[in-house]
Design a protein around this motif. Structure first.
Motif, mmCIF file in Angstrom:
data_model
loop_
_atom_site.group_PDB
_atom_site.id
_atom_site.type_symbol
_atom_site.label_atom_id
_atom_site.label_comp_id
_atom_site.label_asym_id
_atom_site.label_seq_id
_atom_site.Cartn_x
_atom_site.Cartn_y
_atom_site.Cartn_z
ATOM 1 N N ILE A 123 0.333 -1.303 0.384
ATOM 2 C CA ILE A 123 0.239 0.185 0.099
ATOM 3 C C ILE A 123 0.819 0.994 0.119
ATOM 4 O O ILE A 123 2.043 1.327 0.761
ATOM 5 N N LEU A 124 1.083 2.445 -1.081
ATOM 6 C CA LEU A 124 1.240 3.275 -0.954
ATOM 7 C C LEU A 124 0.733 4.034 -0.081
ATOM 8 O O LEU A 124 -0.061 5.012 -0.883
ATOM 9 N N THR A 125 0.586 5.063 0.388
ATOM 10 C CA THR A 125 0.824 6.324 1.368
ATOM 11 C C THR A 125 1.456 7.609 1.470
ATOM 12 O O THR A 125 2.685 7.674 0.512
ATOM 13 N N SER A 126 1.677 8.916 1.308
ATOM 14 C CA SER A 126 2.728 9.789 1.977
ATOM 15 C C SER A 126 2.384 10.141 3.329
ATOM 16 O O SER A 126 1.991 9.633 3.777
ATOM 17 N N GLU A 166 9.763 3.536 -8.820
ATOM 18 C CA GLU A 166 10.502 2.519 -7.882
ATOM 19 C C GLU A 166 9.179 1.721 -6.800
ATOM 20 O O GLU A 166 9.063 0.622 -6.016
ATOM 21 N N LYS A 167 8.853 3.165 -5.955
ATOM 22 C CA LYS A 167 7.844 2.476 -4.934
ATOM 23 C C LYS A 167 6.715 2.020 -5.059
ATOM 24 O O LYS A 167 6.169 1.678 -4.434
ATOM 25 N N LEU A 168 6.330 2.017 -6.428
ATOM 26 C CA LEU A 168 4.842 1.271 -6.794
ATOM 27 C C LEU A 168 5.475 0.195 -7.378
ATOM 28 O O LEU A 168 4.263 -0.763 -7.472
ATOM 29 N N HIS A 169 6.123 -0.488 -7.218
ATOM 30 C CA HIS A 169 6.250 -1.598 -7.740
ATOM 31 C C HIS A 169 5.542 -2.882 -6.668
ATOM 32 O O HIS A 169 6.171 -2.917 -5.692
ATOM 33 N N GLY A 170 5.059 -3.869 -7.088
ATOM 34 C CA GLY A 170 4.079 -4.234 -5.704
ATOM 35 C C GLY A 170 2.843 -3.753 -5.828
ATOM 36 O O GLY A 170 2.918 -3.934 -4.742
ATOM 37 N N VAL A 171 2.559 -2.451 -5.498
ATOM 38 C CA VAL A 171 1.612 -1.502 -5.144
ATOM 39 C C VAL A 171 0.074 -2.098 -5.517
ATOM 40 O O VAL A 171 0.227 -1.808 -7.114
ATOM 41 N N LYS A 172 -0.831 -2.320 -5.025
ATOM 42 C CA LYS A 172 -2.080 -2.671 -5.031
ATOM 43 C C LYS A 172 -2.919 -1.370 -5.026
ATOM 44 O O LYS A 172 -4.124 -1.519 -5.546
ATOM 45 N N LEU A 173 -2.438 -0.586 -3.917
ATOM 46 C CA LEU A 173 -3.768 0.627 -3.031
ATOM 47 C C LEU A 173 -2.518 1.775 -3.454
ATOM 48 O O LEU A 173 -1.644 1.442 -2.327
ATOM 49 N N VAL A 174 -2.610 2.824 -3.648
ATOM 50 C CA VAL A 174 -2.285 4.020 -3.801
ATOM 51 C C VAL A 174 -3.728 4.636 -2.739
ATOM 52 O O VAL A 174 -4.953 4.904 -3.615
ATOM 53 N N ALA A 175 -2.928 5.276 -1.595
ATOM 54 C CA ALA A 175 -4.686 6.283 -0.887
ATOM 55 C C ALA A 175 -3.734 7.224 -0.582
ATOM 56 O O ALA A 175 -2.900 7.788 -0.097
ATOM 57 N N ALA A 198 -0.849 2.380 -14.276
ATOM 58 C CA ALA A 198 0.112 2.047 -14.935
ATOM 59 C C ALA A 198 1.121 0.411 -14.047
ATOM 60 O O ALA A 198 1.268 -0.595 -15.276
ATOM 61 N N ALA A 199 1.323 0.879 -12.894
ATOM 62 C CA ALA A 199 1.783 -0.081 -12.238
ATOM 63 C C ALA A 199 0.968 -1.125 -11.666
ATOM 64 O O ALA A 199 1.436 -2.376 -11.042
#
Ligand code: C6P
Length: 418
Positions: A123-126, A166-175, A198-199
């Protein structure tokens, strides 16, 4: 381009629609309400809609066959259509009523998250996020074994995107929050969303601070989920919404279960209702949904482009006035370029604690929030124990800004900085 004075004149007229703003404080000061990021004030039209609903239309929805129940159902579903149109959803079925942004995000976390995330996913957040868009992902990561990653922000609260792919690799959810409630940063969604897709990730946007203040178009942004709260957009407390793309919502299991969200129930089995009702178990907050519809009518009559232009200009004016206090120790935080920020200004005065500063501003009738703004990790990263925060909305005027500047000068005198 509207002339600055015209914007302020209109804001003065708009302020008259909000009865609460006309009352002086107990010290006899004019009220300068600069805390709309926490919760906005309500125009008479919204208050009237609430009273009208309870006076003339109140009944439970989706159940009764009598006229009153049909009227209540029509008002409730009509409000859903208004809000769906307001954010340009393809259909009102993609708009689920919730209590607020927090509940909307939890719905996605429990329903989509538990169904879709596995160990090895991410999961990618900020680093800017409100606790509402952080804690649910911490818990989801712990439950599913997914990794939790962060887009870093610089000292001005701007997203650092150099290593995004790079950080998006394997990410299923960006929040991500569309606008930071602490610093006012507007997230570069137009850059992040296509790269997330795209990722192979879906994107959830916490729009608590954007939907009330600017035109937000879920289809133009191409976001998969979007969460917002009625109480920050001239509507009542206790009502918010989650937008989700139909295909995602249809594939998700219900979050809460009980009445209204079912199609057929047997002793050992249940089939669920269509979207959006599949996610609306129990009696809904009917009156507040109807009043949120009235809030949307009100905002649309004024025009979201006008709201945005007015807040931009007022923020620029406030920054200009506040910068005159920099020699006295006023520190202003957040993006340097006005186009990257919304109508939120975080600040501190020398080493005065933000709560003390806010209390002095209060004696002058100026309402600002002080504290960590539900972004404790961000405060810690920046090294601020707390900040004060002024936030603007459509009813704020130059007079409010002047009152803030005057109150800040008073605080500087009290703390012997001037
Ligand atoms: N921010 C503030 O003073 P709720 O409480 O669910 O309506 O909204 C939560 C929330 C989520 N995301 C963002 C970006 C927000 O700003 C908020 C609410 C208020 O900043 C109250 S903490």
């Amino acid at each position: 381009m509207i002339a600055p004075s015209k914007l302020d004149e209109r804001a003065k007229t708009i302020a008259r629609d909000f009865p609460i703003l006309a009352q002086p404080t107990s010290r006899g000061k004019r009220l300068a309400f600069l805390d709309s990021a926490a919760s906005s004030q309500k125009p008479q039209a919204v208050i009237d809609a609430l009273v009208h609903y309870y006076t003339y239309d109140n009944a439970n929805i989706h159940r009764g066959v009598y006229e009153l129940a049909e009227r209540a159902t029509a008002a409730f579903e009509g409000a859903r259509e208004k809000v769906a149109r307001f954010i340009n959803a393809a259909e009102s079925a993609e708009l689920i009523w919730t209590r607020n942004t927090t509940e909307s995000i939890n719905l996605v976390s429990f329903s989509w998250g538990l169904q879709n995330l596995r160990p090895g996913d991410a999961i990618l957040t900020s680093q800017l996020e409100h606790h509402s868009n952080l804690v649910p992902w911490q818990l989801l990561a712990a439950k599913t074994g997914a990794d939790l990653r962060f887009i870093e922000v610089d000292a001005n609260g701007m997203h650092e995107l150099d290593d995004l792919d790079e950080k998006l690799h394997g990410v299923k959810l960006v929040a991500l929050s569309h606008i930071s409630n602490s610093l006012g940063t507007i997230a570069p969604l137009e850059t992040i969303v296509p790269r997330a897709h795209a990722a192979g990730a879906i994107v959830l946007v916490d729009a608590a601070q954007s939907v009330p203040h600017m035109k937000v178009d879920v289809r133009a942004l191409d976001v998969d989920f979007l969460a917002a709260s009625g109480h920050k957009m001239c509507g009542p407390t206790g009502i918010g919404f989650l937008y989700g793309k139909r295909a995602l919502l249809e594939a998700m299991p219900p979050f809460l279960t009980g009445g209204d969200m079912i199609k057929r129930v047997e002793y050992r089995e249940t089939s669920f209702n269509e979207i959006p009702w599949k996610f609306e178990a129990g009696t809904s907050n009917i009156a507040d949904a109807v009043a949120l519809g009235a809030a949307v009518d009100y905002l649309e009559t004024i025009g979201m482009d006008w709201v945005h232009a007015h807040e931009r200009r007022l923020t620029a004016f406030a920054l200009e006035r506040m910068r005159t206090l920099e020699p006295l120790g006023l520190a202003i935080y957040g993006p340097l370029d006005p186009k990257d920020r919304s109508g939120i200004i975080a600040f501190n005065l020398a080493d005065v604690h933000a709560h003390d500063l806010a209390s002095i501003l209060d004696t002058e009738g100026v309402c600002v929030r002080a504290g960590h703004h539900c972004t404790m990790p961000l405060m810690e990263k920046m090294g601020w124990p707390a900040t004060a925060r002024a936030s603007f909305y459509l009813y704020n005027t130059e007079e409010d800004v002047e009152q803030l500047a005057g109150a800040l000068h008073k605080a500087a005198r009290i703390f012997k900085l001037a």
